[in-house]
Design a protein around this motif. Structure first.
Motif, mmCIF file in Angstrom:
data_model
loop_
_atom_site.group_PDB
_atom_site.id
_atom_site.type_symbol
_atom_site.label_atom_id
_atom_site.label_comp_id
_atom_site.label_asym_id
_atom_site.label_seq_id
_atom_site.Cartn_x
_atom_site.Cartn_y
_atom_site.Cartn_z
ATOM 1 N N LEU A 263 0.803 -1.222 0.000
ATOM 2 C CA LEU A 263 0.000 0.000 0.000
ATOM 3 C C LEU A 263 0.836 1.272 0.000
ATOM 4 C CD1 LEU A 263 -2.761 -1.035 2.587
ATOM 5 C CD2 LEU A 263 -2.915 -1.070 0.091
ATOM 6 N N GLY A 264 2.021 1.218 0.586
ATOM 7 C CA GLY A 264 2.803 2.439 0.729
ATOM 8 C C GLY A 264 2.494 3.124 2.043
ATOM 9 N N ASP A 265 3.334 4.109 2.402
ATOM 10 C CA ASP A 265 3.216 4.754 3.713
ATOM 11 C C ASP A 265 1.871 5.442 3.912
ATOM 12 O OD1 ASP A 265 5.695 3.893 4.405
ATOM 13 O OD2 ASP A 265 6.723 5.774 3.915
ATOM 14 N N GLU A 266 1.475 6.275 2.966
ATOM 15 C CA GLU A 266 0.283 7.106 3.169
ATOM 16 C C GLU A 266 -0.978 6.274 3.316
ATOM 17 O OE1 GLU A 266 -2.225 10.700 0.992
ATOM 18 O OE2 GLU A 266 -0.260 10.084 0.204
ATOM 19 N N VAL A 267 -1.236 5.368 2.397
ATOM 20 C CA VAL A 267 -2.459 4.550 2.450
ATOM 21 C C VAL A 267 -2.424 3.618 3.660
ATOM 22 C CG1 VAL A 267 -3.877 2.874 1.229
ATOM 23 C CG2 VAL A 267 -2.722 4.698 -0.042
ATOM 24 N N PHE A 268 -1.261 3.040 3.961
ATOM 25 C CA PHE A 268 -1.158 2.112 5.085
ATOM 26 C C PHE A 268 -1.439 2.824 6.397
ATOM 27 C CE2 PHE A 268 1.428 0.166 8.459
ATOM 28 C CZ PHE A 268 0.900 -1.116 8.454
ATOM 29 N N TYR A 269 -0.821 3.969 6.614
ATOM 30 C CA TYR A 269 -1.024 4.695 7.871
ATOM 31 C C TYR A 269 -2.419 5.294 7.958
ATOM 32 C CZ TYR A 269 3.970 4.245 8.771
ATOM 33 O OH TYR A 269 5.226 3.744 9.001
ATOM 34 N N THR A 270 -3.077 5.509 6.818
ATOM 35 C CA THR A 270 -4.471 5.965 6.848
ATOM 36 C C THR A 270 -5.406 4.831 7.238
ATOM 37 O OG1 THR A 270 -3.987 7.598 5.114
ATOM 38 C CG2 THR A 270 -6.294 7.055 5.499
ATOM 39 N N GLU A 271 -5.140 3.630 6.717
ATOM 40 C CA GLU A 271 -6.001 2.483 7.004
ATOM 41 C C GLU A 271 -5.754 1.896 8.384
ATOM 42 O OE1 GLU A 271 -8.456 1.252 5.180
ATOM 43 O OE2 GLU A 271 -8.171 2.839 3.692
ATOM 44 N N TYR A 272 -4.555 2.067 8.928
ATOM 45 C CA TYR A 272 -4.203 1.489 10.233
ATOM 46 C C TYR A 272 -3.748 2.605 11.174
ATOM 47 C CZ TYR A 272 -4.268 -2.911 7.645
ATOM 48 O OH TYR A 272 -4.639 -3.987 6.874
ATOM 49 N N PRO A 273 -4.687 3.255 11.848
ATOM 50 C CA PRO A 273 -4.324 4.389 12.717
ATOM 51 C C PRO A 273 -3.372 4.004 13.845
ATOM 52 C CG PRO A 273 -6.705 4.288 12.341
ATOM 53 C CD PRO A 273 -6.138 3.031 11.803
ATOM 54 N N GLU A 274 -3.517 2.791 14.397
ATOM 55 C CA GLU A 274 -2.633 2.392 15.486
ATOM 56 C C GLU A 274 -1.184 2.300 15.012
ATOM 57 O OE1 GLU A 274 -4.070 -1.191 17.178
ATOM 58 O OE2 GLU A 274 -5.944 -0.306 17.917
ATOM 59 N N GLU A 275 -0.990 1.782 13.808
ATOM 60 C CA GLU A 275 0.368 1.731 13.255
ATOM 61 C C GLU A 275 0.899 3.132 12.994
ATOM 62 O OE1 GLU A 275 2.188 -1.038 12.947
ATOM 63 O OE2 GLU A 275 0.496 -2.056 13.912
ATOM 64 N N ARG A 276 0.012 4.040 12.611
ATOM 65 C CA ARG A 276 0.438 5.433 12.398
ATOM 66 C C ARG A 276 0.912 6.051 13.712
ATOM 67 N NH1 ARG A 276 -4.105 7.497 10.705
ATOM 68 N NH2 ARG A 276 -4.679 8.675 12.559
ATOM 69 N N LYS A 277 0.181 5.778 14.793
ATOM 70 C CA LYS A 277 0.575 6.317 16.092
ATOM 71 C C LYS A 277 1.926 5.758 16.532
ATOM 72 C CE LYS A 277 -3.275 8.637 16.760
ATOM 73 N NZ LYS A 277 -3.297 10.127 16.798
ATOM 74 N N LYS A 278 2.128 4.440 16.306
ATOM 75 C CA LYS A 278 3.406 3.831 16.679
ATOM 76 C C LYS A 278 4.557 4.438 15.876
ATOM 77 C CE LYS A 278 1.423 -0.667 17.898
ATOM 78 N NZ LYS A 278 1.369 -2.120 17.528
ATOM 79 N N ALA A 279 4.347 4.585 14.556
ATOM 80 C CA ALA A 279 5.399 5.162 13.721
ATOM 81 C C ALA A 279 5.686 6.602 14.117
ATOM 82 C CB ALA A 279 4.987 5.086 12.250
ATOM 83 N N LEU A 280 4.642 7.328 14.487
ATOM 84 C CA LEU A 280 4.829 8.726 14.888
ATOM 85 C C LEU A 280 5.600 8.816 16.199
ATOM 86 C CD1 LEU A 280 4.082 11.520 13.849
ATOM 87 C CD2 LEU A 280 2.027 11.440 15.252
ATOM 88 N N ARG A 281 5.319 7.911 17.141
ATOM 89 C CA ARG A 281 6.073 7.911 18.395
ATOM 90 C C ARG A 281 7.548 7.592 18.147
ATOM 91 N NH1 ARG A 281 1.287 5.478 20.626
ATOM 92 N NH2 ARG A 281 2.151 3.403 20.240
ATOM 93 N N ARG A 282 7.800 6.621 17.263
ATOM 94 C CA ARG A 282 9.189 6.296 16.949
ATOM 95 C C ARG A 282 9.911 7.485 16.313
ATOM 96 N NH1 ARG A 282 6.874 1.288 15.185
ATOM 97 N NH2 ARG A 282 6.928 2.045 13.027
#
Length: 298
Positions: A80-99
């Motif tokens: 999916l790529g970064d943008e679509v993946f982090y849009t579809e999976y908010p929890e993964e977006r939060k984890k990546a943002l914390r990192r």
């Protein structure tokens, strides 16, 4: 030259074999060890063999299930790529943002994100009557579910105290820990009630609570059939609590919806886009165009 290369290849081959030997031993002995643990539970735990055996299986499945789930998420991220993946999976977006925040977001990008966060939320006007009615209905269902779940949790705590008193008076030679299950179930049901009060749901919490409630009914059955301390009504109460919890989950809590107003939806959308910008999925021009378009469309 061939004679010089041969010892090197042999050493590399031996080093490779030494590296994979521990893995081979672990794989070879894991089957007998797992089978031995299962047989010890089935042969030596008596009436408690069913909940303990199921817990043992769950304990064995959890690491592989986590690994398979993590692998699937990584594959989805790649496809999916970064943008679509982090849009579809908010929890993964939060984890990546914390990192990324721990590593340090570039100062310019962080300043832009904070500037867009400080912008006032636009006013879109009043909502229509149908939306207001559906939103009121959803919040009422959440409130009903929270009250029912809180009452069920209180009943489980009362049942915990009853089981504890019965087993305490029976002496220490025959320990019975069946009171632990309604106590743990009451805590999980109360957590579900608190989530419902804040208009949220968690299916994993439901599965854990339902399993603990069913184990509580089994514990009451053990006390009836083996230790003869309880009566059949206590077993029926345990199953009744599990059934009632399922009815609440698939009843009012299932149909409850937390509808957002246009201002709330814009706030959530803006925060999502700002976080994607912080992760470097797109630049400031794309962020500005998307937020401006959302303001116009409402």
């Amino acid at each position: 030259m061939t004679a010089e290369k041969t010892p090197k290849k042999k050493k590399k081959r031996e080093a490779g074999l030494l590296r994979i030997m521990p893995l081979n031993f672990a794989v070879g002995f894991s089957g007998p060890v797992i089978f031995f643990g299962a047989m010890m539970i089935l042969l030596h735990t008596g009436a408690w063999c069913v909940p303990l055996f199921l817990s043992y299986l769950a304990l064995l499945i959890m690491p592989s299930a986590y690994w398979v789930g993590r692998r699937d998420l990584n594959n989805q991220h790649y496809v999916l790529g970064d943008e679509v993946f982090y849009t579809e999976y908010p929890e993964e977006r939060k984890k990546a943002l914390r990192r990324m925040r721990r590593k340090g977001i570039p100062g310019e990008r962080q300043d832009v994100a904070e500037r867009y966060r400080r912008e006032p939320v636009p006013e879109f006007g009043e909502e229509n009557e149908r939306f207001i009615k559906e939103r009121r209905r959803g919040r009422l269902l959440f409130l009903i579910a929270a009250v029912l779940l809180a009452a069920l949790a209180a009943w489980l705590f009362v049942q915990t105290e009853h089981l504890w008193r019965v087993n305490r008076g029976a002496g220490r030679k025959q320990p019975d820990l069946s009171w632990i299950f309604p106590l743990a179930g009451g805590i999980l049901v109360l957590a579900t009630a608190l989530l419902a009060l804040f208009r949220r749901k968690n299916r994993w919490l439901y599965l854990a609570a339902q399993l603990v409630l069913l184990f509580g009914a089994w514990g009451a059955y053990v006390s009836v059939s083996v230790n003869a301390r309880l009566v059949l009504a206590d077993v029926l109460k345990g199953f009744g609590c599990a059934v009632l919890y399922a009815l609440i989950w698939f009843g009012p809590l299932h149909f409850a919806r937390d509808l957002r107003s246009r201002e709330e939806a814009y706030r959530v959308y803006a925060e999502q886009q700002i976080e994607l910008f912080e992760l470097g999925c797109f630049d400031e021009d794309v962020l500005r165009i998307r937020l401006e378009k959302r303001r116009q469309t409402g």
